[in-house]
Design a protein around this motif. Structure first.
Motif, PDB file in Angstrom:
ATOM      1  N   ASP A 112       0.851  -1.127  -0.111  1.00 61.95           N
ATOM      2  CA  ASP A 112       0.068  -0.053   0.091  1.00 61.95           C
ATOM      3  C   ASP A 112       0.716   1.207  -0.143  1.00 61.95           C
ATOM      4  OD1 ASP A 112      -2.198  -1.610   0.078  1.00 61.95           O
ATOM      5  OD2 ASP A 112      -2.280  -1.548   2.217  1.00 61.95           O
ATOM      6  N   SER A 115       0.617   3.438  -3.498  1.00 56.39           N
ATOM      7  CA  SER A 115      -0.600   4.069  -3.559  1.00 56.39           C
ATOM      8  C   SER A 115      -0.731   5.168  -2.498  1.00 56.39           C
ATOM      9  CB  SER A 115      -1.629   3.241  -3.605  1.00 56.39           C
ATOM     10  OG  SER A 115      -1.883   2.666  -2.224  1.00 56.39           O
ATOM     11  N   GLU A 116      -0.401   4.885  -1.254  1.00 56.73           N
ATOM     12  CA  GLU A 116      -0.438   6.163  -0.181  1.00 56.73           C
ATOM     13  C   GLU A 116       0.401   7.405  -0.760  1.00 56.73           C
ATOM     14  OE1 GLU A 116      -2.012   6.143   3.133  1.00 56.73           O
ATOM     15  OE2 GLU A 116      -3.230   4.808   2.107  1.00 56.73           O
ATOM     16  N   VAL A 118       1.144   8.238  -3.621  1.00 55.95           N
ATOM     17  CA  VAL A 118       0.493   8.880  -4.761  1.00 55.95           C
ATOM     18  C   VAL A 118      -0.863   9.702  -4.388  1.00 55.95           C
ATOM     19  CG1 VAL A 118      -0.472   8.564  -6.984  1.00 55.95           C
ATOM     20  CG2 VAL A 118       1.667   7.427  -6.492  1.00 55.95           C
ATOM     21  N   GLU A 119      -1.574   8.934  -3.615  1.00 58.12           N
ATOM     22  CA  GLU A 119      -2.923   9.602  -3.286  1.00 58.12           C
ATOM     23  C   GLU A 119      -2.646  10.687  -2.158  1.00 58.12           C
ATOM     24  OE1 GLU A 119      -5.199   6.231  -2.155  1.00 58.12           O
ATOM     25  OE2 GLU A 119      -5.091   5.353  -3.922  1.00 58.12           O
ATOM     26  N   ARG A 120      -1.577  10.575  -1.403  1.00 61.26           N
ATOM     27  CA  ARG A 120      -1.547  11.607  -0.342  1.00 61.26           C
ATOM     28  C   ARG A 120      -0.181  12.430  -0.304  1.00 61.26           C
ATOM     29  NH1 ARG A 120      -5.336   9.505   3.387  1.00 61.26           N
ATOM     30  NH2 ARG A 120      -5.890   7.481   3.189  1.00 61.26           N
TER      31      ARG A 120
END
Length: 209
Positions: A112, A115-116, A118-120
């Motif tokens: 994870d 993705s963490e 990239v998203e945050r």
């Protein structure tokens, strides 16, 4: 000379004890949590630990940045002797902050992480700040200072970028309470602004000579 060395030793012990105390405190809270006291850290203990370690990483960073201004404003030279210890505590608490996030909020789900980040965006900035701390910690010794010579000072000016990244990292996490992130950002700008002003003054006199 012996009295001076003793004074340095006593100050070092006091500073170390003061900066180690927050870690001892949160460690005691974690132990209490493991023993079944689920109310000691509030309804979200994992998040509380992450915030606590993050704030102390920022606290020690600001203390490190304050060493030079304190020398300029108050004429105190003794904090310079302990700046390396302060800097290493920054890395210590920043690493605890990262590990706390990995353990309590991600539960060690390595897949994870990408993705963490990239998203945050605030996580990306925080992680970048931690990465930049690594070479500063490694080269903080006098041996590295002798090896790098003039390049050592240039390398360690990265601390200013790290401070800005940390301030933005904190500001981007604002949900309802603006006071703490804004206060940290304000203090960071004051400390960095003081350095910029001092550099301009020095540059002016160098050009004038």
């Amino acid at each position: 000379m012996q009295q001076k060395l003793m004074s340095v030793f006593v100050r070092r012990c006091l500073i170390f004890s003061a900066l180690f105390t927050p870690f001892a405190y949160i460690l005691a809270q974690v132990v209490a949590l493991q023993m079944g006291d689920y109310e000691i850290l509030g309804p979200e203990p994992g998040k509380a630990i992450v915030w606590f370690t993050g704030e102390w990483a920022f606290n020690t960073l600001l203390l490190t940045l304050a060493v030079s201004p304190v020398r300029q404003w108050l004429g105190w030279k003794w904090p310079l002797v302990h700046r390396r210890m302060l800097g290493l505590f920054v890395m210590f608490y920043a690493t605890l902050h990262l590990l706390s996030y990995m353990a309590f909020l991600l539960a060690w789900q390595w897949q994870d992480i990408g993705s963490e980040l990239v998203e945050r965006p605030y996580l990306t900035l925080g992680f970048l700040a931690w990465l930049l701390l690594i070479p500063l910690s490694i080269t903080s010794t006098k041996g590295w200072q002798r090896r790098l010579k003039r390049k050592w000072k240039s390398l360690h000016k990265v601390i200013y970028l790290i401070a800005l990244l940390c301030a933005i990292h904190y500001l981007l996490q604002i949900r309802s309470n603006w006071f703490d992130p804004s206060l940290y950002a304000f203090i960071t700008l004051i400390l960095l602004g003081q350095r910029l002003s001092l550099a301009r003054i020095k540059g002016f006199f160098v050009r004038s000579v």
